[in-house]
Design a protein around this motif. Structure first.
Motif, mmCIF file in Angstrom:
data_model
loop_
_atom_site.group_PDB
_atom_site.id
_atom_site.type_symbol
_atom_site.label_atom_id
_atom_site.label_comp_id
_atom_site.label_asym_id
_atom_site.label_seq_id
_atom_site.Cartn_x
_atom_site.Cartn_y
_atom_site.Cartn_z
ATOM 1 N N ASP A 1 0.812 -1.224 0.000
ATOM 2 C CA ASP A 1 0.000 0.000 0.000
ATOM 3 C C ASP A 1 0.844 1.272 0.000
ATOM 4 O O ASP A 1 0.300 2.367 -0.170
ATOM 5 C CB ASP A 1 -0.935 0.021 1.217
ATOM 6 C CG ASP A 1 -2.018 -1.042 1.129
ATOM 7 O OD1 ASP A 1 -2.294 -1.525 0.017
ATOM 8 O OD2 ASP A 1 -2.596 -1.386 2.180
ATOM 9 N N ASN A 2 2.148 1.134 0.189
ATOM 10 C CA ASN A 2 3.035 2.294 0.203
ATOM 11 C C ASN A 2 3.663 2.576 -1.159
ATOM 12 O O ASN A 2 4.615 3.348 -1.254
ATOM 13 C CB ASN A 2 4.133 2.108 1.262
ATOM 14 C CG ASN A 2 3.564 2.135 2.657
ATOM 15 O OD1 ASN A 2 2.586 2.824 2.932
ATOM 16 N ND2 ASN A 2 4.161 1.370 3.550
ATOM 17 N N LEU A 3 3.131 1.926 -2.195
ATOM 18 C CA LEU A 3 3.584 2.166 -3.567
ATOM 19 C C LEU A 3 2.424 2.723 -4.386
ATOM 20 O O LEU A 3 1.262 2.413 -4.127
ATOM 21 C CB LEU A 3 4.085 0.867 -4.205
ATOM 22 C CG LEU A 3 5.311 0.236 -3.563
ATOM 23 C CD1 LEU A 3 5.613 -1.104 -4.218
ATOM 24 C CD2 LEU A 3 6.513 1.160 -3.654
ATOM 25 N N SER A 4 2.758 3.521 -5.376
ATOM 26 C CA SER A 4 1.738 4.072 -6.275
ATOM 27 C C SER A 4 1.000 2.929 -6.976
ATOM 28 O O SER A 4 1.534 1.827 -7.118
ATOM 29 C CB SER A 4 2.403 4.982 -7.310
ATOM 30 O OG SER A 4 3.405 4.269 -8.020
ATOM 31 N N PRO A 5 -0.237 3.193 -7.426
ATOM 32 C CA PRO A 5 -0.984 2.153 -8.142
ATOM 33 C C PRO A 5 -0.334 1.805 -9.489
ATOM 34 O O PRO A 5 0.405 2.610 -10.058
ATOM 35 C CB PRO A 5 -2.354 2.800 -8.385
ATOM 36 C CG PRO A 5 -2.406 4.018 -7.549
ATOM 37 C CD PRO A 5 -0.997 4.411 -7.247
#
Length: 95
Positions: free
Chosen positions: A53-57
């Protein structure tokens, strides 16, 4: 600053928030290699072990190449397409 843990080598690298994981190229070779940097080659394919969840989509180009490589699931990404917003633990895919 968010930390990227490279599981293969055990190295932790701090990068500024919203940094591209491409910035790892200057610190962690040969743990993680980068080729085209445009979601066209798959050289930088990774498995995200923690902090997804700490990475861009994923964008459309990344989705397409991961489909082509038959690894398009929740945990696989192309490092060249990821922007960092928090701590992650990753491992490069073996050749």
């Amino acid at each position: 600053m968010p930390t990227v843990k490279l599981l293969k080598s055990g190295i932790d690298v701090s990068l500024a928030e919203n940094s591209s994981l491409c910035e790892l190229d200057y610190v962690v070779q040969p743990d993680l290699m980068f080729g085209c940097r445009s979601a066209a080659c798959g050289t930088c394919a990774i498995r995200v072990v923690e902090g997804l969840d700490n990475l861009s989509p994923k964008n459309e180009a990344e989705e397409h190449l991961l489909d082509t490589l038959c690894i398009n699931d929740e945990t696989h990404r192309l490092a060249c397409q990821c922007k960092l917003s928090g701590d992650v633990a990753i491992e490069a895919l073996e050749d």
